[in-house]
Design a protein around this motif. Structure first.
Motif, PDB file in Angstrom:
ATOM      1  N   LEU A  95       0.823  -1.201   0.000  1.00 31.07           N
ATOM      2  CA  LEU A  95       0.000   0.000   0.000  1.00 31.07           C
ATOM      3  C   LEU A  95       0.862   1.259   0.000  1.00 31.07           C
ATOM      4  O   LEU A  95       0.557   2.260  -0.668  1.00 31.07           O
ATOM      5  CB  LEU A  95      -0.931  -0.018   1.212  1.00 31.07           C
ATOM      6  N   TRP A  96       1.939   1.188   0.801  1.00 31.20           N
ATOM      7  CA  TRP A  96       2.859   2.343   0.844  1.00 31.20           C
ATOM      8  C   TRP A  96       3.472   2.607  -0.531  1.00 31.20           C
ATOM      9  O   TRP A  96       3.539   3.753  -0.997  1.00 31.20           O
ATOM     10  CB  TRP A  96       3.922   2.073   1.890  1.00 31.20           C
ATOM     11  N   VAL A  97       3.895   1.484  -1.174  1.00 29.40           N
ATOM     12  CA  VAL A  97       4.479   1.626  -2.518  1.00 29.40           C
ATOM     13  C   VAL A  97       3.436   2.189  -3.491  1.00 29.40           C
ATOM     14  O   VAL A  97       3.712   3.080  -4.298  1.00 29.40           O
ATOM     15  CB  VAL A  97       5.036   0.269  -2.996  1.00 29.40           C
ATOM     16  N   ARG A  98       2.239   1.594  -3.390  1.00 23.02           N
ATOM     17  CA  ARG A  98       1.170   2.051  -4.281  1.00 23.02           C
ATOM     18  C   ARG A  98       0.831   3.523  -4.050  1.00 23.02           C
ATOM     19  O   ARG A  98       0.616   4.291  -4.996  1.00 23.02           O
ATOM     20  CB  ARG A  98      -0.075   1.186  -4.042  1.00 23.02           C
ATOM     21  N   GLN A  99       0.803   3.872  -2.782  1.00 22.22           N
ATOM     22  CA  GLN A  99       0.475   5.254  -2.444  1.00 22.22           C
ATOM     23  C   GLN A  99       1.556   6.209  -2.964  1.00 22.22           C
ATOM     24  O   GLN A  99       1.252   7.295  -3.485  1.00 22.22           O
ATOM     25  CB  GLN A  99       0.315   5.411  -0.950  1.00 22.22           C
ATOM     26  N   ALA A 100       2.817   5.801  -2.833  1.00 21.32           N
ATOM     27  CA  ALA A 100       3.907   6.655  -3.322  1.00 21.32           C
ATOM     28  C   ALA A 100       3.812   6.844  -4.827  1.00 21.32           C
ATOM     29  O   ALA A 100       4.020   7.945  -5.355  1.00 21.32           O
ATOM     30  CB  ALA A 100       5.255   6.047  -2.928  1.00 21.32           C
ATOM     31  N   ARG A 101       3.496   5.715  -5.513  1.00 18.63           N
ATOM     32  CA  ARG A 101       3.362   5.836  -6.965  1.00 18.63           C
ATOM     33  C   ARG A 101       2.180   6.735  -7.350  1.00 18.63           C
ATOM     34  O   ARG A 101       2.269   7.539  -8.287  1.00 18.63           O
ATOM     35  CB  ARG A 101       3.182   4.446  -7.578  1.00 18.63           C
TER      36      ARG A 101
END
Length: 709
Positions: free
Chosen positions: A29-35
């Protein structure tokens, strides 16, 4: 115990697995949110870049185009104060770094400041070369500034140009600040989302999906809508509907601000179009709007077998209003003329008629028969032209004074005279000029013979320039005799042109060309100076009165207002006594503004110069001028003298003129005396002086001196 241990292990294992899953989900989720954050930033930045760049470009071109149009008249008249006011008003607009008004050579005329420190300096910056060379709206930019320039035109003549620099660094700072603000708020949103994921791990998937939906609806969709609107504006669709938001957050503020900006751009676009197509003084269509209408009408009529007429109406002697009453009065005259023309066109021109002001004192009317309507367009144009001549010939009340002007109208027909807009407009100008040549306050239809006449007239005007310096122009003197005893008392100076190829050119031809072209304002003082110089050298005859010389003065010289100064200088330089100079003016020269003429003639008479009215009796008011205009003599027009022996009416009128003038103490001169009988009857009726072929032909100065010897 082993069971509990096993369940505990499984539980721990499950907890560990769950923990790993949670950690994996949180990581994902963190990665997705950053993207997502980077994607939103990129979309936002791109949308804002497109929007700001498009808006700045459109605004800049609009500002420069409008400014170039507004500067045409001030630059034409080299009015630095007016240029400065427009420049300072432009510099006060946000985002504008500099403004430069330059001439056709690239020299600075104004920079919007009070001191103009760069005045006269040539522009030598990196962008100057393209600015000077550009013949249309031109945009160039670097990392710091967007430079937009446009030529300043008056008709087809380029007077110079204007360039405006828009600060791109300020725009970049605004854009970076907006993106940074968006990044900060997105980061805060992400931290809140991770907090809720940590506290509610079992709802991580649902919360994540919900957040994706929220982000899509709250950020991506509005930004996409803004980007779509920005692209529509970029394509020139200024009236496109803007996205509406009732949200009370930054995105809502952004959408409402974008909506207001779109409305402002659309409003400015409509205003620019209105200014581009409307005459500022009269509210009529201007040349650009009329040309587009004419092109459209010609496209519709071509091959349809229907007619179209153009009427070019030019106010007669309008310059006299500006010169004598001021430009405010001139504007008032133009407004009254435009209202009269509009009323007449609405009444007689038909529903498809189109009226425009081409600038100055020129109005153009398009007349055609409507679709499915009969009627002869040529007949309609004739009725309209007659009505305009009659209506515009009525006096105009300006500043509590009556002004008589009139109008000259040229009419050209499609498709008989021409099939293209440019040719039609040229033909209308030629026909209008022929109306002026025909005596003004009338109308003329174009004919192909007018092209040849206009070309001959232009050629004659070119050859007349410099004819005095080349020695082609000279003065001839026609004696004036006293009727009571037959003694010569003076002579009239007459200008003659001996052309090296065509021989003697008739004065009626080249004097009219000089008057219409303005050359008479140069030739008049030269003739006056030469005549005074010759008369000063005439010998004094024993027992006879000193001979006077009479010189004709054109209406243009009278309207200029400096006639007394010119006469005084000629008398001073030649040494001729003032009472030996007689100035002759036609009666029609003083009709338009008798107050102005009376003031100038009073100054001449105060100097001792005699004032005569030439061609007397051919004007509109006749003897009434003798009461209002200070004159010393009148010259009865040759048309009355020619028939004085045959026509009782001419004899009676001549007798009345002599009696009336004598009752006012005014000398009477008869011109055109060609028979002994005319001489005898004029002497019998008490006429004072006479001239004509029976008494003496105009002769060169050497022959005239021989007569005196």
């Amino acid at each position: 115990m082993n069971l509990r241990y096993g369940l505990q292990a499984k539980f721990l294992a499950m907890m560990g697995l769950a923990l790993l899953v949670v950690l994996a989900l949180m990581t994902l989720l963190w990665v997705r949110q950053a993207r997502m954050q980077r994607a939103v930033e990129e979309v936002s930045r791109d949308a804002m870049t497109d929007m700001v760049d498009s808006a700045l470009h459109r605004r800049g071109e609009g500002v420069v185009a409008q400014l170039a149009e507004s500067l045409s008249n001030p630059l034409y008249y080299f009015d630095l104060d007016a240029i400065g006011e427009l420049g300072r008003a432009t510099l006060r607009q946000p985002g504008i770094g500099y403004l430069i008004v330059y001439d056709v050579e690239g020299n600075v005329l104004h920079d919007g400041t009070e001191e103009i420190p760069s005045y006269g300096k040539r522009m030598d910056d990196a962008m100057a070369y393209e600015v000077i060379a550009a013949r249309a709206l031109h945009t160039q930019s670097d990392q710091r500034v967007m430079d937009i320039s446009a030529p300043i035109m008056i008709g087809n003549q380029r007077l110079g140009g204007v360039r405006v620099g828009f600060d791109l660094l300020e725009v970049q700072r605004y854009q970076d600040g907006a993106v940074a603000d968006l990044r900060t708020r997105l980061s805060e949103l992400g931290r809140r989302q991770l907090l809720w994921v940590g506290l509610l791990s079992l709802g991580l998937v649902g919360l994540g999906g919900l957040m994706l939906v929220l982000i899509q609806r709250s950020l991506v969709r509005p930004i996409r809508q803004l980007a779509d609107s920005a692209r529509a504006i970029e394509e020139g669709q200024f009236d496109t509907s803007m996205p509406v938001s009732h949200r009370h957050d930054e995105v809502g503020d952004l959408m409402r601000a974008f909506g207001r900006m779109g409305q402002s751009v659309a409003r400015h676009d409509r205003e620019i179009r209105r200014m581009a197509y409307t005459d500022a003084l009269t509210g009529l269509s201007n040349r650009l709007a009329f040309r587009e209408t004419l092109d459209q009408r010609l496209l519709e009529l071509r091959g349809a077998g229907r007619q179209l007429a153009l009427l070019f109406a030019d106010i007669d002697d309008f310059k006299r209003v500006n010169d004598t009453l001021g430009h405010d009065a001139g504007d008032e005259v133009l407004l009254q003329f435009s209202n009269r023309i509009s009323d007449t066109v609405q009444r007689l021109g038909g529903g498809d008629a189109k009226l425009a002001r081409f600038g100055g004192d020129e109005f153009v009317i398009l007349v055609q028969a409507g679709q499915g309507q009969g009627g002869d367009v040529r007949q309609t144009a004739s009725r309209l032209a007659e009505a305009l001549v009659e209506e515009l010939g009525q006096p105009i009340l300006v500043h509590d004074r009556q002004v008589f002007l009139g109008t000259s109208i040229g009419v050209t027909m499609f498709p008989e005279d021409a099939s293209g807009a440019l040719s039609l407009m040229k033909n209308g100008d030629i026909a209008m000029y022929q109306a002026k040549v025909a005596g003004k306050n009338c109308y003329r239809f174009y004919s192909r013979v007018m092209d040849q006449a206009a070309e001959r007239r232009m050629h004659l005007e070119q050859e007349l320039r410099g004819a005095w310096e080349r020695g082609e122009l000279s003065l001839a003197y026609q004696p004036v005799y006293r009727l009571s005893d037959g003694v010569m008392v003076g002579a009239e100076a007459l200008l003659r042109w001996l052309h090296p190829e065509h021989g003697q050119v008739a004065p009626s031809v080249f004097i009219d060309v000089a008057e219409q072209s303005g050359l008479i304002e140069t030739l008049g003082p030269q003739v006056l100076r030469a005549a005074c110089g010759d008369a000063a050298r005439w010998p004094t005859r024993a027992g006879g009165p000193p001979l006077f010389v009479s010189v004709n003065v054109s209406p243009r010289q009278l309207r200029s207002g400096d006639l007394p100064l010119v006469v005084s200088a000629c008398l001073r330089d030649s040494g001729l006594p003032a009472d030996r100079l007689h100035v002759e003016l036609t009666e029609t020269a003083v009709i338009g503004d008798e107050a102005h003429a009376s003031t100038l003639l009073t100054k001449l008479r105060t100097m001792g110069v005699k004032v005569w009215l030439d061609d007397f009796g051919t004007g509109f008011s006749g003897l009434s001028h003798l009461r209002r205009v200070p004159v010393d003599g009148v010259k009865i027009d040759r048309s009355f003298v020619a028939d004085v022996l045959r026509d009782p009416d001419d004899l009676a009128l001549t007798t009345a003129i002599i009696a009336m003038a004598h009752s006012l103490g005014i000398t009477v001169v008869a011109e055109g005396v060609e028979q002994e009988g005319q001489y005898a009857i004029l002497r019998e009726r008490g006429c004072d002086l006479a001239q004509g072929y029976w008494l003496g032909h105009p002769v060169a100065i050497d022959e005239f001196l021989a007569l005196l010897g």
